[in-house]
Design an enzyme around this catalytic site. Structure first.
Site, PDB file in Angstrom:
ATOM      1  N   GLU A   1       0.992  -0.614  -0.218  1.00 37.51           N
ATOM      2  CA  GLU A   1      -0.424  -0.334  -0.290  1.00 37.51           C
ATOM      3  C   GLU A   1       0.714   1.022  -0.171  1.00 37.51           C
ATOM      4  O   GLU A   1       1.190   1.745   1.407  1.00 37.51           O
ATOM      5  CB  GLU A   1      -1.538   0.018   0.980  1.00 37.51           C
ATOM      6  CG  GLU A   1      -1.669  -1.447   1.057  1.00 37.51           C
ATOM      7  CD  GLU A   1      -2.991  -1.253   0.716  1.00 37.51           C
ATOM      8  OE1 GLU A   1      -3.389  -0.105  -0.236  1.00 37.51           O
ATOM      9  OE2 GLU A   1      -3.783  -1.873   0.137  1.00 37.51           O
TER      10      GLU A   1
ATOM     11  N   CYS B   1      -2.307   9.411   2.556  1.00 41.55           N
ATOM     12  CA  CYS B   1      -1.457   8.571   0.769  1.00 41.55           C
ATOM     13  C   CYS B   1      -2.652   9.244  -0.217  1.00 41.55           C
ATOM     14  O   CYS B   1      -2.203   9.812  -0.761  1.00 41.55           O
ATOM     15  CB  CYS B   1      -1.021   7.656   0.871  1.00 41.55           C
ATOM     16  SG  CYS B   1      -3.100   6.598   1.964  1.00 41.55           S
TER      17      CYS B   1
HETATM   18  P1  NAP Z   1       8.572   4.596   4.988  1.00 41.49           P
HETATM   19  O1  NAP Z   1       9.455   5.305   4.963  1.00 41.49           O
HETATM   20  O2  NAP Z   1       7.754   3.942   3.292  1.00 41.49           O
HETATM   21  O3  NAP Z   1       8.277   3.645   5.986  1.00 41.49           O
HETATM   22  C1  NAP Z   1       6.791   3.100   5.827  1.00 41.49           C
HETATM   23  C2  NAP Z   1       7.481   1.124   7.079  1.00 41.49           C
HETATM   24  O4  NAP Z   1       8.542   0.609   6.324  1.00 41.49           O
HETATM   25  C3  NAP Z   1       7.867   2.069   8.135  1.00 41.49           C
HETATM   26  O5  NAP Z   1       8.012   0.806   8.774  1.00 41.49           O
HETATM   27  C4  NAP Z   1       9.523   2.102   7.958  1.00 41.49           C
HETATM   28  O6  NAP Z   1      10.874   1.471   9.251  1.00 41.49           O
HETATM   29  C5  NAP Z   1       9.772   0.266   6.833  1.00 41.49           C
HETATM   30  N1  NAP Z   1      10.662   1.069   6.310  1.00 41.49           N
HETATM   31  C6  NAP Z   1      11.369   1.794   4.843  1.00 41.49           C
HETATM   32  N2  NAP Z   1      12.142   1.898   4.061  1.00 41.49           N
HETATM   33  C7  NAP Z   1      12.680   0.593   4.569  1.00 41.49           C
HETATM   34  C8  NAP Z   1      13.844  -0.457   3.715  1.00 41.49           C
HETATM   35  N3  NAP Z   1      15.000   0.293   3.042  1.00 41.49           N
HETATM   36  N4  NAP Z   1      13.862  -1.974   4.083  1.00 41.49           N
HETATM   37  C9  NAP Z   1      13.186  -2.076   5.481  1.00 41.49           C
HETATM   38  N5  NAP Z   1      11.845  -0.969   6.071  1.00 41.49           N
HETATM   39  C10 NAP Z   1      11.673  -0.138   5.364  1.00 41.49           C
HETATM   40  O7  NAP Z   1       6.906   5.459   4.757  1.00 41.49           O
HETATM   41  P2  NAP Z   1       6.784   6.480   6.026  1.00 41.49           P
HETATM   42  O8  NAP Z   1       8.072   8.089   4.933  1.00 41.49           O
HETATM   43  O9  NAP Z   1       7.402   6.027   6.780  1.00 41.49           O
HETATM   44  O10 NAP Z   1       4.929   7.202   4.916  1.00 41.49           O
HETATM   45  C11 NAP Z   1       4.982   7.795   4.076  1.00 41.49           C
HETATM   46  C12 NAP Z   1       4.233   6.804   2.637  1.00 41.49           C
HETATM   47  O11 NAP Z   1       3.544   6.103   3.166  1.00 41.49           O
HETATM   48  C13 NAP Z   1       4.059   7.748   1.640  1.00 41.49           C
HETATM   49  O12 NAP Z   1       4.482   7.960   0.509  1.00 41.49           O
HETATM   50  C14 NAP Z   1       2.185   7.710   2.042  1.00 41.49           C
HETATM   51  O13 NAP Z   1       1.368   7.746   0.553  1.00 41.49           O
HETATM   52  C15 NAP Z   1       2.280   5.995   2.343  1.00 41.49           C
HETATM   53  N6  NAP Z   1       1.336   5.075   2.677  1.00 41.49           N
HETATM   54  C16 NAP Z   1      -0.158   4.564   1.849  1.00 41.49           C
HETATM   55  C17 NAP Z   1      -0.748   4.746   2.052  1.00 41.49           C
HETATM   56  C18 NAP Z   1      -1.519   3.452   1.262  1.00 41.49           C
HETATM   57  O14 NAP Z   1      -2.619   3.077   2.109  1.00 41.49           O
HETATM   58  N7  NAP Z   1      -1.498   3.041   0.257  1.00 41.49           N
HETATM   59  C19 NAP Z   1      -0.908   4.373   3.276  1.00 41.49           C
HETATM   60  C20 NAP Z   1       0.001   5.459   4.730  1.00 41.49           C
HETATM   61  C21 NAP Z   1       0.477   5.873   3.950  1.00 41.49           C
HETATM   62  P3  NAP Z   1      11.272   3.045   9.673  1.00 41.49           P
HETATM   63  O15 NAP Z   1      10.506   3.841   9.926  1.00 41.49           O
HETATM   64  O16 NAP Z   1      12.066   2.229  10.588  1.00 41.49           O
HETATM   65  O17 NAP Z   1      12.566   3.790   8.178  1.00 41.49           O
END
Ligand code: NAP
Length: 460
Positions: A229, A263
Site C-alpha cells: 500500500e 496517501c
Molecule cells: P516509509 O519510509 O516507506 O516507511 C514505511 C515502513 O517501512 C516503516 O516501518 C519503515 O521503517 C519501513 N521501511 C522503510 N524503508 C525500508 C527499507 N528500505 N527496508 C525495510 N523497511 C523499510 O514510508 P513513510 O514515510 O513512513 O510513510 C509515508 C508514505 O506512506 C507515503 O508515501 C504515503 O503515501 C504512504 N502511505 C500509503 C498508504 C496506502 O494505503 N497506500 C497509507 C498511508 C501511507 P522506518 O520508519 O524504520 O524507516
C-alpha cells in the site's frame, strides 16, 4: 539502522527511546507467533471475533490516551487523532460482525464432482507500517488477519514506537492469545531475515515507494506473498457543473487533513477552466483561515509536520518545483515557532517537465491545473506513475461515475475527499502498490483458498 524514538514535532523534544530488538528476541517472537498459528487453526473463528469486539470496546475506553500519544509522536491535531481511534473501532467491529460469515466455504459449480474452497489461515504475517496513521495502519492489517487466524509481527515506523507498544498492550488486554500481535524494533537487516524465515508466510507493507520496493524485493526473493500500500498523487477533478457548496466543503479537508500527510490526500487539483479561478480562491481562503499552533490545543487547525526531516524534504521538492517554473499562487505567512511547521502552499504552472509533476508531495501543498475539457482532465489524471485514489466533483452523479471509470486508480470518491471504512476496500494500482486492505478483499489477502473436491463417483 532504524532508531526508534518518540520526538514531539511541535517541541522537538525526545520523550522516549527504545532499544532495537535482539536477534534472540526476534527468534522467540517468530516462534511464539508460529506456534500460535498452528494452534489457532483448530480454534473457532467466533471466539476470535469476540476478542476483536472486546478490542473495539477497549479502544473506546482508551481513546483519549491513544489520541494524545499519537498527537505527541507525529503531530496530528487532537481531533483527528480521536477520529482515527473511531475509524479503528469501526474496523474491529466490522470484522467482529462479518468475519465468520465471510470466511465460510464457497461452493463451486463443476461437472467434475462436489467442490468448494475453504478460506484458511496461511501463517504468520510481517507488517511494516508508516507513521501517518499510527493506529489505523496497524488495525487495517491486524483485525482481518486475527479473524482469519494469521498472527502478526509488527515493525512500525521508527518515529511512533510508543503507539506500537500501546497497540500491542491493548490487543493483549482484549484477551488475544500471546503471539497474536508482537511488536518488534528491528533494523532493516533484521527485517530482511524475518521475511526470509520459513515460519513467516506473508508481508504487508504500507509506506513509500522506496520502502515498498525494498521490502517487496525481500518478499519476492523468498517467494512470500505480499501486499503493498504505497504513495499517491491523487487527482481531484472539478467538472464545470460542480455544486458550489459541495466544492467549497470538500476543498476544506481534501488537502489539509492530517496536514496533507495522507496517501490519498488530493495532491493534484485538475479543474475545468471555467471553475479554475474559483478553486484557487476557495483554496486560498481555506489555507489562509488555518490556525497554526500546538496540535494538542483543540483550536489548532494547522499542526507541524511529523518531523524536521519531513519538512526539509518537502521544502527541497518545492524549491526544485519553483526553480523549474512553478508559480506560487499563495503561501501561508511565516510561523514563528521552532516546531516542524510547513507553510501551506498553492502552486500553479507545473508543467510536465517539472520535477514534481510525477512526485508525491507529503504535506500541505496543493498543485492546481487548469484544463480545457474533460478529456484533458482525465488524461492529466492518468498521466502519473501513481494510481491510488481520486475524486470527481460534479452535480451529475451518473456522469461522474462514467468519469470515475476512466481514471486509472484503485479508488474514486464522487463529491468527497478520500474516505475509509471497514467495509470499503483500500488500495491502488501502478506504483501505488498492489493488493487491497479492509473489506472482504482485505480479509482474503493472506487466506489460503483451499480447494476440496469429491470425485468418488467418477472412480467407482
Ligand atoms: P516509509 O519510509 O516507506 O516507511 C514505511 C515502513 O517501512 C516503516 O516501518 C519503515 O521503517 C519501513 N521501511 C522503510 N524503508 C525500508 C527499507 N528500505 N527496508 C525495510 N523497511 C523499510 O514510508 P513513510 O514515510 O513512513 O510513510 C509515508 C508514505 O506512506 C507515503 O508515501 C504515503 O503515501 C504512504 N502511505 C500509503 C498508504 C496506502 O494505503 N497506500 C497509507 C498511508 C501511507 P522506518 O520508519 O524504520 O524507516
Amino acid at each position: 539502522m532504524s532508531k526508534y524514538q518518540s520526538v514531539n514535532p511541535y517541541t522537538n523534544e525526545v520523550f522516549a527511546s527504545y532499544e532495537n530488538s535482539t536477534d534472540q528476541q526476534i527468534d522467540e517472537a517468530i516462534n511464539l507467533a508460529y506456534t500460535l498459528y498452528k494452534k489457532m487453526r483448530h480454534e473457532k473463528i467466533s471466539d476470535r471475533a469476540a476478542i476483536l469486539q472486546k478490542l473495539a470496546d477497549i479502544l473506546r475506553e482508551h481513546k483519549e490516551e491513544f489520541a494524545q500519544l499519537m498527537t505527541k509522536e507525529m503531530g496530528k491535531v487532537i481531533g483527528e487523532s480521536r477520529g482515527e481511534v473511531d475509524i479503528c473501532i469501526n474496523i474491529c467491529e466490522y470484522y467482529a460482525k462479518n468475519g465468520e460469515k465471510l470466511l465460510e466455504p464457497t461452493p463451486l459449480e463443476t461437472p467434475l464432482g462436489s467442490a468448494y474452497y475453504l478460506k484458511q489461515a496461511t501463517g504468520v504475517v510481517m507488517a511494516c507500517e508508516p507513521w501517518n496513521f499510527p493506529l489505523y495502519q496497524v488495525i487495517r492489517v491486524f483485525a482481518p488477519n486475527f479473524v482469519v487466524g494469521n498472527p502478526i509481527l509488527l515493525k512500525h515506523a521508527h518515529n511512533v514506537p510508543g503507539s506500537a507498544e500501546l497497540i500491542a498492550k491493548l490487543v493483549k488486554q482484549a484477551g488475544a492469545p500471546e503471539g497474536s500481535l508482537i511488536n518488534l524494533f528491528p533494523s532493516y537487516d533484521q527485517l530482511a531475515n524475518i521475511i526470509a524465515d520459513p515460519r513467516i508466510q506473508g508481508v504487508a507493507l504500507t509506506g513509500s515507494e522506496r520502502g515498498g520496493s525494498s521490502v517487496a524485493e525481500e518478499a519476492g526473493k523468498n517467494l512470500k506473498k505480499s501486499t503493498m500500500e504505497l504513495g499517491g498523487n491523487d487527482a481531484f477533478i472539478v467538472l464545470s457543473d460542480a455544486d458550489k457548496t459541495v466544492l467549497k466543503n470538500v476543498l476544506a479537508t481534501a488537502r489539509t487533513y492530517n496536514d496533507g500527510q495522507v496517501c490519498t490526500s488530493s495532491k493534484r487539483m485538475i479543474v475545468l477552466k471555467d471553475r479554475y479561478e474559483e478553486v484557487l480562491e476557495e483554496l486560498k481562503a481555506h489555507f489562509a483561515s488555518l490556525k497554526a499552533g500546538n496540535p494538542l490545543d483543540e483550536t489548532t487547525t494547522l499542526p507541524p509536520l511529523n518531523s524536521e526531516q519531513a519538512k526539509e524534504k518537502l521544502q527541497k521538492q518545492v524549491d526544485a518545483a519553483i526553480a523549474a517554473g512553478a508559480k506560487v499562487y499563495y503561501q501561508y505567512p511565516e510561523i514563528d515557532h521552532e516546531g516542524a511547521f510547513f507553510r501551506p502552499l498553492i502552486l500553479t504552472n507545473v508543467t510536465k517537465d517539472n520535477p514534481i509533476f510525477d512526485q508525491e508531495l507529503f504535506g500541505p501543498v496543493a498543485v492546481v491545473y487548469s484544463v480545457e475539457d474533460e478529456d484533458e482532465a482525465i488524461s492529466l489524471a492518468n498521466d502519473s506513475s501513481y494510481g491510488l485514489g481520486s475524486s470527481v466533483i460534479s452535480s451529475d452523479i451518473k456522469h461522474a461515475q462514467e468519469v470515475a471509470s476512466q481514471i486509472e486508480t484503485g479508488m474514486t470518491v464522487i463529491n468527497g475527499p478520500w474516505i475509509t471504512s471497514g467495509e470499503l476496500p483500500f488500495g491502488g494500482v501502478k506504483k501505488s502498490g498492489y493488493g487491497r486492505e479492509l473489506s472482504e478483499l482485505g480479509l482474503m489477502a493472506f487466506v489460503n483458498e483451499h480447494l476440496v473436491i469429491d470425485v468418488t463417483k467418477n472412480n467407482q
